[in-house]
Design an enzyme around this catalytic site. Structure first.
Site, short mmCIF file in Angstrom:
data_model
loop_
_atom_site.label_atom_id
_atom_site.label_comp_id
_atom_site.label_asym_id
_atom_site.label_seq_id
_atom_site.Cartn_x
_atom_site.Cartn_y
_atom_site.Cartn_z
N ALA A 66 0.87 -1.18 0.00
CA ALA A 66 0.00 0.00 0.00
C ALA A 66 0.90 1.23 0.00
O ALA A 66 2.06 1.16 0.42
CB ALA A 66 -0.89 -0.02 1.23
N GLY A 111 0.67 -5.01 0.98
CA GLY A 111 -0.54 -5.07 0.15
C GLY A 111 -0.30 -5.75 -1.19
O GLY A 111 -1.23 -6.28 -1.80
N GLU A 114 -0.57 -9.36 -0.47
CA GLU A 114 -2.00 -9.63 -0.24
C GLU A 114 -2.75 -9.70 -1.56
O GLU A 114 -3.63 -10.54 -1.76
CB GLU A 114 -2.58 -8.55 0.68
CG GLU A 114 -2.01 -8.65 2.09
CD GLU A 114 -2.37 -7.47 2.98
OE1 GLU A 114 -2.07 -6.32 2.60
OE2 GLU A 114 -2.95 -7.69 4.04
N GLU A 134 4.52 -4.99 7.24
CA GLU A 134 3.74 -3.95 7.93
C GLU A 134 4.20 -3.72 9.36
O GLU A 134 4.18 -2.59 9.85
CB GLU A 134 2.25 -4.31 7.92
CG GLU A 134 1.58 -4.22 6.57
CD GLU A 134 1.65 -5.49 5.75
OE1 GLU A 134 2.46 -6.39 6.07
OE2 GLU A 134 0.89 -5.61 4.77
N1 CO8 Z 1 4.52 3.11 -0.71
C1 CO8 Z 1 4.88 4.28 -1.28
N2 CO8 Z 1 6.03 4.45 -1.99
C2 CO8 Z 1 6.83 3.37 -2.11
C3 CO8 Z 1 6.52 2.11 -1.57
C4 CO8 Z 1 5.29 2.00 -0.83
N3 CO8 Z 1 4.87 0.83 -0.29
N4 CO8 Z 1 7.51 1.24 -1.86
C5 CO8 Z 1 8.41 1.93 -2.59
N5 CO8 Z 1 8.00 3.21 -2.75
C6 CO8 Z 1 8.67 4.30 -3.47
C7 CO8 Z 1 9.84 4.86 -2.70
O1 CO8 Z 1 9.41 5.80 -1.74
C8 CO8 Z 1 10.66 5.48 -3.81
O2 CO8 Z 1 10.04 6.69 -4.20
P1 CO8 Z 1 10.95 8.03 -4.45
O3 CO8 Z 1 11.91 7.62 -5.56
O4 CO8 Z 1 9.96 9.05 -4.85
O5 CO8 Z 1 11.66 8.30 -3.17
C9 CO8 Z 1 10.46 4.50 -4.96
O6 CO8 Z 1 9.26 3.78 -4.66
C10 CO8 Z 1 11.58 3.48 -5.10
O7 CO8 Z 1 11.73 2.80 -3.87
P2 CO8 Z 1 13.15 2.69 -3.09
O8 CO8 Z 1 14.02 3.84 -3.42
O9 CO8 Z 1 12.83 2.46 -1.63
O10 CO8 Z 1 13.73 1.36 -3.77
P3 CO8 Z 1 14.78 0.36 -3.11
O11 CO8 Z 1 15.26 -0.53 -4.21
O12 CO8 Z 1 15.82 1.08 -2.33
O13 CO8 Z 1 13.93 -0.52 -2.04
C11 CO8 Z 1 12.01 -1.78 -1.31
C12 CO8 Z 1 12.91 -1.36 -2.51
C13 CO8 Z 1 12.80 -2.70 -0.36
C14 CO8 Z 1 10.81 -2.53 -1.86
C15 CO8 Z 1 11.56 -0.51 -0.54
O14 CO8 Z 1 11.01 0.42 -1.47
C16 CO8 Z 1 10.53 -0.77 0.51
O15 CO8 Z 1 10.85 -1.26 1.57
N6 CO8 Z 1 9.25 -0.40 0.24
C17 CO8 Z 1 8.19 -0.48 1.18
C18 CO8 Z 1 7.74 -1.91 1.39
C19 CO8 Z 1 6.66 -1.98 2.44
O16 CO8 Z 1 6.88 -1.68 3.60
N7 CO8 Z 1 5.45 -2.37 2.02
C20 CO8 Z 1 4.32 -2.49 2.90
C21 CO8 Z 1 3.54 -1.22 2.95
S1 CO8 Z 1 2.23 -1.26 4.16
C22 CO8 Z 1 1.02 -2.18 3.43
O17 CO8 Z 1 1.15 -2.65 2.34
C23 CO8 Z 1 -0.22 -2.36 4.20
C24 CO8 Z 1 -1.36 -2.97 3.39
C25 CO8 Z 1 -2.67 -2.87 4.08
C26 CO8 Z 1 -3.12 -1.45 4.23
C27 CO8 Z 1 -4.42 -1.29 4.93
C28 CO8 Z 1 -4.33 -0.05 5.79
C29 CO8 Z 1 -5.52 0.55 6.26
#
Ligand code: CO8
Length: 260
Positions: A66, A111, A114, A134
């Site tokens: 998400a 997400g 999921e 998460e």
């Molecule tokens: N949300 C928003 N932006 C994201 C996300 C995300 N989940 N994942 C990556 N991005 C963005 C980064 O912010 C970055 O943007 P920008 O260039 O503008 O700064 C761009 O994508 C590239 O990402 P990275 O620079 O971080 O790329 P890396 O190769 O360094 O890392 C990873 C890749 C390991 C995948 C890293 O991006 C990461 O850890 N992402 C987040 C993963 C995560 O925690 N996902 C779970 C999110 S919570 C969720 O899904 C809950 C679901 C249920 C919700 C219900 C709620 C009510």
């Protein structure tokens, strides 16, 4: 129909939907969830579509979760609504009545995992990574992850992945029963295409009956599940495809299913 956050293209009876936010690793914001919901509702209604393939744009991510930036400022009520929109989408996919294949080429996190778990097949590249991170954000899975992971891979895997927030590779995902098949990245498309062509050539009434009996029937007591199976079995006898399938067997030839 033009989407802002998705691409959609048809090849024969196979519709491929791709989340198209590669600069955000295809993270699911509210607009993407809404467009996916619409796209799946349309695929359900369109009789020409027999199979849906769901993927993400680019090599790096299926869907990295998400959208954390959008969620950061949510109030509890907005979070509740966001979770409900996501959960309704996952149920729409799961109960589509047509097979949905997740083509997972990179990160399937939070997400994103999921979303993949709501599909009926998960075909993964050997470069794919899965996880429910998460907990690292002070959150829990909110699009059905605790429930579908539990059902797919059992309690010990669900607790391990959700509590540690660790990423696992595709081989481990395969060993947990989380994915159907892992292939080299270069063979991902040919594997997904072969599976989708096979499913698209099957009798749709039988396919829908199997999906319904396993998914809805599997959530009930065995007596009700068996009743689901009986009803779905009987309904196949209303289809020309069932007459054709049994006739073709008796005539020692391959059946030609027409979808009626
Ligand atoms: N949300 C928003 N932006 C994201 C996300 C995300 N989940 N994942 C990556 N991005 C963005 C980064 O912010 C970055 O943007 P920008 O260039 O503008 O700064 C761009 O994508 C590239 O990402 P990275 O620079 O971080 O790329 P890396 O190769 O360094 O890392 C990873 C890749 C390991 C995948 C890293 O991006 C990461 O850890 N992402 C987040 C993963 C995560 O925690 N996902 C779970 C999110 S919570 C969720 O899904 C809950 C679901 C249920 C919700 C219900 C709620 C009510």
């Amino acid at each position: 129909m033009a989407y802002r956050t998705l691409t959609s293209h048809d090849e024969g009876a196979v519709r491929t939907l791709a989340v198209n936010r590669p600069d955000k690793l295809n993270a699911l914001d509210l607009e993407t969830l809404n467009e996916l919901t619409l796209a799946f509702a349309q695929a359900a209604q369109d009789e020409a579509v027999r199979v849906v393939v769901l993927t993400g744009t680019g090599e790096k991510a299926f869907v990295a979760g998400a959208d954390i930036a959008q969620m950061h400022d949510y109030t509890p009520l907005q979070a509740q609504s966001f979770s409900r929109v996501g959960q309704a989408l996952m149920l729409t996919i799961e109960r589509l009545g047509k097979p949905v294949i997740a083509r997972v080429q990179g990160y399937a996190l939070g997400g994103g995992m999921e979303l993949a778990m709501a599909c009926h097949f998960r075909i993964a590249s050997d470069k794919a990574k899965f996880g429910q991170p998460e907990v690292n954000l002070g959150l829990i899975p909110g699009f059905g992850g605790t429930q579908r992971l539990l059902r797919l891979a059992g309690r010990s895997a669900a607790l391990e992945l959700c509590l540690t927030g660790r990423q696992i590779d595709a081989t481990r995902a395969l060993s947990l029963g989380l994915v159907n098949e892992v292939v080299e990245a270069e063979r991902l498309d040919e594997t997904v295409n072969a599976l989708s062509a096979h499913l698209a050539a099957s009798a749709p009434r039988a396919v829908a009956g199997i999906l319904d009996a396993v998914l809805a029937g599997g959530e009930c007591a065995i007596e009700q599940g068996l009743d689901y199976e009986t009803q779905a079995f009987a309904l196949c006898f209303s289809s020309e495809d069932m007459r054709e399938g049994t006739k073709a067997f008796l005539e020692r030839r391959k059946p030609q299913f027409k979808g009626h």
